[in-house]
Motif scaffolding. Sequence first.
Motif, PDB file in Angstrom:
ATOM      1  N   THR A 183       0.852  -1.185   0.000  1.00 51.10           N
ATOM      2  CA  THR A 183       0.000   0.000   0.000  1.00 51.10           C
ATOM      3  C   THR A 183       0.890   1.237   0.000  1.00 51.10           C
ATOM      4  OG1 THR A 183      -0.122  -0.261   2.395  1.00 51.10           O
ATOM      5  CG2 THR A 183      -1.982  -1.072   1.111  1.00 51.10           C
ATOM      6  N   ALA A 184       0.274   2.424  -0.094  1.00 51.18           N
ATOM      7  CA  ALA A 184       1.074   3.640  -0.236  1.00 51.18           C
ATOM      8  C   ALA A 184       1.902   3.948   1.007  1.00 51.18           C
ATOM      9  CB  ALA A 184       0.157   4.828  -0.556  1.00 51.18           C
ATOM     10  N   GLY A 185       1.363   3.637   2.176  1.00 50.59           N
ATOM     11  CA  GLY A 185       2.080   3.913   3.419  1.00 50.59           C
ATOM     12  C   GLY A 185       2.780   2.673   3.943  1.00 50.59           C
ATOM     13  N   TYR A 186       3.893   2.880   4.633  1.00 51.38           N
ATOM     14  CA  TYR A 186       4.633   1.752   5.213  1.00 51.38           C
ATOM     15  C   TYR A 186       4.529   1.788   6.727  1.00 51.38           C
ATOM     16  CZ  TYR A 186       8.446  -1.077   6.974  1.00 51.38           C
ATOM     17  OH  TYR A 186       9.178  -2.015   7.664  1.00 51.38           O
ATOM     18  N   ARG A 187       4.314   0.607   7.304  1.00 54.11           N
ATOM     19  CA  ARG A 187       4.467   0.452   8.745  1.00 54.11           C
ATOM     20  C   ARG A 187       5.014  -0.951   8.991  1.00 54.11           C
ATOM     21  NH1 ARG A 187      -1.948   0.318  10.191  1.00 54.11           N
ATOM     22  NH2 ARG A 187      -2.331  -1.925  10.032  1.00 54.11           N
ATOM     23  N   PRO A 188       5.780  -1.145  10.052  1.00 55.81           N
ATOM     24  CA  PRO A 188       6.366  -2.463  10.322  1.00 55.81           C
ATOM     25  C   PRO A 188       5.294  -3.537  10.431  1.00 55.81           C
ATOM     26  CG  PRO A 188       7.369  -0.794  11.717  1.00 55.81           C
ATOM     27  CD  PRO A 188       6.202  -0.132  11.038  1.00 55.81           C
ATOM     28  N   VAL A 189       5.591  -4.711   9.938  1.00 51.43           N
ATOM     29  CA  VAL A 189       4.649  -5.829   9.981  1.00 51.43           C
ATOM     30  C   VAL A 189       4.871  -6.615  11.273  1.00 51.43           C
ATOM     31  CG1 VAL A 189       3.869  -7.944   8.867  1.00 51.43           C
ATOM     32  CG2 VAL A 189       4.546  -5.968   7.470  1.00 51.43           C
ATOM     33  N   ARG A 190       3.848  -6.637  12.106  1.00 58.62           N
ATOM     34  CA  ARG A 190       3.927  -7.399  13.356  1.00 58.62           C
ATOM     35  C   ARG A 190       2.742  -8.358  13.518  1.00 58.62           C
ATOM     36  NH1 ARG A 190       5.270  -2.020  15.048  1.00 58.62           N
ATOM     37  NH2 ARG A 190       7.488  -1.821  15.541  1.00 58.62           N
ATOM     38  N   LYS A 191       1.619  -7.987  12.900  1.00 59.66           N
ATOM     39  CA  LYS A 191       0.383  -8.741  13.096  1.00 59.66           C
ATOM     40  C   LYS A 191      -0.175  -9.166  11.737  1.00 59.66           C
ATOM     41  CE  LYS A 191      -3.842  -8.423  15.870  1.00 59.66           C
ATOM     42  NZ  LYS A 191      -4.673  -7.548  16.730  1.00 59.66           N
ATOM     43  N   VAL A 192      -0.330 -10.478  11.532  1.00 56.16           N
ATOM     44  CA  VAL A 192      -0.656 -11.028  10.213  1.00 56.16           C
ATOM     45  C   VAL A 192      -1.980 -11.781  10.263  1.00 56.16           C
ATOM     46  CG1 VAL A 192       0.104 -12.573   8.364  1.00 56.16           C
ATOM     47  CG2 VAL A 192       1.801 -11.264   9.681  1.00 56.16           C
ATOM     48  N   LEU A 193      -2.847 -11.490   9.300  1.00 60.44           N
ATOM     49  CA  LEU A 193      -4.097 -12.228   9.124  1.00 60.44           C
ATOM     50  C   LEU A 193      -3.977 -13.094   7.878  1.00 60.44           C
ATOM     51  CD1 LEU A 193      -7.066 -12.707   9.992  1.00 60.44           C
ATOM     52  CD2 LEU A 193      -7.707 -10.847   8.446  1.00 60.44           C
ATOM     53  N   PHE A 233      -4.577  -5.342  11.915  1.00 61.37           N
ATOM     54  CA  PHE A 233      -3.575  -6.194  11.278  1.00 61.37           C
ATOM     55  C   PHE A 233      -2.689  -5.365  10.350  1.00 61.37           C
ATOM     56  CE2 PHE A 233      -6.733  -9.293  12.579  1.00 61.37           C
ATOM     57  CZ  PHE A 233      -5.935 -10.338  13.038  1.00 61.37           C
ATOM     58  N   ASP A 234      -1.453  -5.827  10.165  1.00 59.86           N
ATOM     59  CA  ASP A 234      -0.486  -5.123   9.314  1.00 59.86           C
ATOM     60  C   ASP A 234      -0.311  -5.771   7.947  1.00 59.86           C
ATOM     61  OD1 ASP A 234       0.252  -3.377  11.521  1.00 59.86           O
ATOM     62  OD2 ASP A 234       1.311  -5.119  12.340  1.00 59.86           O
ATOM     63  N   LEU A 235      -0.721  -7.045   7.805  1.00 61.93           N
ATOM     64  CA  LEU A 235      -0.510  -7.781   6.557  1.00 61.93           C
ATOM     65  C   LEU A 235      -1.591  -8.834   6.413  1.00 61.93           C
ATOM     66  CD1 LEU A 235       1.303  -8.565   4.077  1.00 61.93           C
ATOM     67  CD2 LEU A 235       2.519 -10.123   5.631  1.00 61.93           C
ATOM     68  N   ARG A 269      -8.562  -4.942  -4.204  1.00 64.29           N
ATOM     69  CA  ARG A 269      -9.130  -3.628  -4.500  1.00 64.29           C
ATOM     70  C   ARG A 269      -9.445  -2.847  -3.223  1.00 64.29           C
ATOM     71  NH1 ARG A 269     -12.558  -5.795  -9.158  1.00 64.29           N
ATOM     72  NH2 ARG A 269     -11.547  -4.988 -11.020  1.00 64.29           N
ATOM     73  N   SER A 270     -10.009  -3.525  -2.239  1.00 62.01           N
ATOM     74  CA  SER A 270     -10.559  -2.811  -1.089  1.00 62.01           C
ATOM     75  C   SER A 270      -9.650  -2.798   0.130  1.00 62.01           C
ATOM     76  CB  SER A 270     -11.904  -3.437  -0.697  1.00 62.01           C
ATOM     77  OG  SER A 270     -11.726  -4.796  -0.335  1.00 62.01           O
ATOM     78  N   CYS A 271      -8.693  -3.711   0.198  1.00 62.23           N
ATOM     79  CA  CYS A 271      -7.908  -3.864   1.423  1.00 62.23           C
ATOM     80  C   CYS A 271      -7.015  -2.645   1.660  1.00 62.23           C
ATOM     81  CB  CYS A 271      -7.063  -5.128   1.339  1.00 62.23           C
ATOM     82  SG  CYS A 271      -6.372  -5.625   2.919  1.00 62.23           S
ATOM     83  N   THR A 272      -6.938  -2.224   2.912  1.00 59.56           N
ATOM     84  CA  THR A 272      -6.165  -1.028   3.260  1.00 59.56           C
ATOM     85  C   THR A 272      -4.772  -1.357   3.783  1.00 59.56           C
ATOM     86  OG1 THR A 272      -7.159  -1.040   5.474  1.00 59.56           O
ATOM     87  CG2 THR A 272      -8.238   0.303   3.779  1.00 59.56           C
ATOM     88  N   ILE A 273      -4.429  -2.630   3.863  1.00 63.08           N
ATOM     89  CA  ILE A 273      -3.100  -3.049   4.320  1.00 63.08           C
ATOM     90  C   ILE A 273      -2.432  -3.857   3.215  1.00 63.08           C
ATOM     91  CG2 ILE A 273      -3.744  -3.023   6.756  1.00 63.08           C
ATOM     92  CD1 ILE A 273      -3.950  -6.089   6.600  1.00 63.08           C
ATOM     93  N   PRO A 274      -1.113  -4.056   3.274  1.00 65.86           N
ATOM     94  CA  PRO A 274      -0.430  -4.866   2.262  1.00 65.86           C
ATOM     95  C   PRO A 274      -0.992  -6.294   2.230  1.00 65.86           C
ATOM     96  CG  PRO A 274       1.161  -3.644   3.552  1.00 65.86           C
ATOM     97  CD  PRO A 274      -0.160  -3.469   4.243  1.00 65.86           C
ATOM     98  N   ILE A 275      -0.856  -6.910   1.065  1.00 67.94           N
ATOM     99  CA  ILE A 275      -1.336  -8.281   0.872  1.00 67.94           C
ATOM    100  C   ILE A 275      -0.198  -9.119   0.280  1.00 67.94           C
ATOM    101  CG2 ILE A 275      -3.030  -9.766  -0.262  1.00 67.94           C
ATOM    102  CD1 ILE A 275      -4.879  -7.379  -0.469  1.00 67.94           C
ATOM    103  N   LEU A 276       0.006 -10.298   0.850  1.00 70.24           N
ATOM    104  CA  LEU A 276       0.951 -11.263   0.295  1.00 70.24           C
ATOM    105  C   LEU A 276       0.146 -12.377  -0.343  1.00 70.24           C
ATOM    106  CD1 LEU A 276       3.802 -12.389  -0.132  1.00 70.24           C
ATOM    107  CD2 LEU A 276       3.676 -13.362   2.186  1.00 70.24           C
ATOM    108  N   LEU A 317       6.052 -13.379  14.541  1.00 70.32           N
ATOM    109  CA  LEU A 317       4.938 -12.496  14.222  1.00 70.32           C
ATOM    110  C   LEU A 317       3.653 -13.050  14.835  1.00 70.32           C
ATOM    111  CD1 LEU A 317       5.611 -11.714  10.443  1.00 70.32           C
ATOM    112  CD2 LEU A 317       6.350 -10.410  12.447  1.00 70.32           C
ATOM    113  N   ALA A 318       2.706 -12.169  15.141  1.00 65.62           N
ATOM    114  CA  ALA A 318       1.405 -12.591  15.669  1.00 65.62           C
ATOM    115  C   ALA A 318       0.518 -12.960  14.493  1.00 65.62           C
ATOM    116  CB  ALA A 318       0.779 -11.469  16.486  1.00 65.62           C
ATOM    117  N   ILE A 319       0.162 -14.235  14.377  1.00 66.94           N
ATOM    118  CA  ILE A 319      -0.552 -14.737  13.200  1.00 66.94           C
ATOM    119  C   ILE A 319      -1.929 -15.257  13.595  1.00 66.94           C
ATOM    120  CG2 ILE A 319      -0.543 -16.504  11.390  1.00 66.94           C
ATOM    121  CD1 ILE A 319       2.521 -16.340  11.443  1.00 66.94           C
TER     122      ILE A 319
END
Length: 281
Positions: free
Chosen positions: A157-167, A244-246, A271-278, A192-194
């Motif tokens: 996404t356009a903004g970066y923040r450290p990834v700590r919490k993953v869904l 969540f961060d990712l 399309r809709s998600c506001t956080i990065p996607i792997l 990471l918190a998964i």
Amino acid sequence: MTDRILALVDGSGFSRSVCLHAAWIAQRLGLPVDLLHVLGRREAADRGDRSGALSLGARTALLEELASLDAQRARLAQAQGRAILDDAQAILAAEGVEAVPHLRQGDLIDTVAEIEPSVRALVVGKRGEAAGFASDHLGSNLERILRATTVPVFIATAGYRPVRKVLVAFDGGASSRVAIDRMAASPVFRDLAITLACAGGDDAARKLERARGTLLAAGIEAETCVVPGEPEVALEEKIETEGFDLLVMGAYGHSRIRSLIIGSTTTAMIRSCTIPILVYR
């Protein structure tokens, strides 16, 4: 040998985030980053005959002027591409990550396919330079990459923040099982918190426990939850309310018919998600 992270940079508002996320992945894997900027064919000099029915002398003069303008345009595009790569390399250097810049010309997907055999994962912005920040837009190049590539694709996404919490969006399908197996084998997800989430169904809890068992066997702790309703709606709500961060999920199916369904869950979430996607294949 898949020994590099490939980051696609285009000078858009997403490029810095792409670089920082690529640095984060590279640091956790202990790998260098290849930075790639591809000049499209339209950015190359166009030598086509556009003189129409002009007289011979006027046509010659016009063609010479057009050729000069095309050459200047190509030089400017190359200079811009090198500047974009220099900026990206500086961002990664500040994070202590080795990065090698590559300026190529041609079709982006063809170029990625050529490099892909040596790539562990690919990092790309959610939207490109021409798309701006329209929330309902999914860049054509991103969609082409998702359908064509076989390596994991990290969509920044356009903004970066450290990834700590993953869904993890888990549906028990082939690509989501691949995602769990790849996560279990990857240093990226250590510490990471998964949370594994599955849309409601009779066997949802059983699917989740099998997936959780795979991660636990690899030393990765994970929680599970069954979400009600449509997956994309329920997952979006969970992301927003629980911070969540990712998001990790499987990609499109391999059938040619399913690959044409633009309204698939994968595309809707991207399309809709506001956080990065792997995304895993």
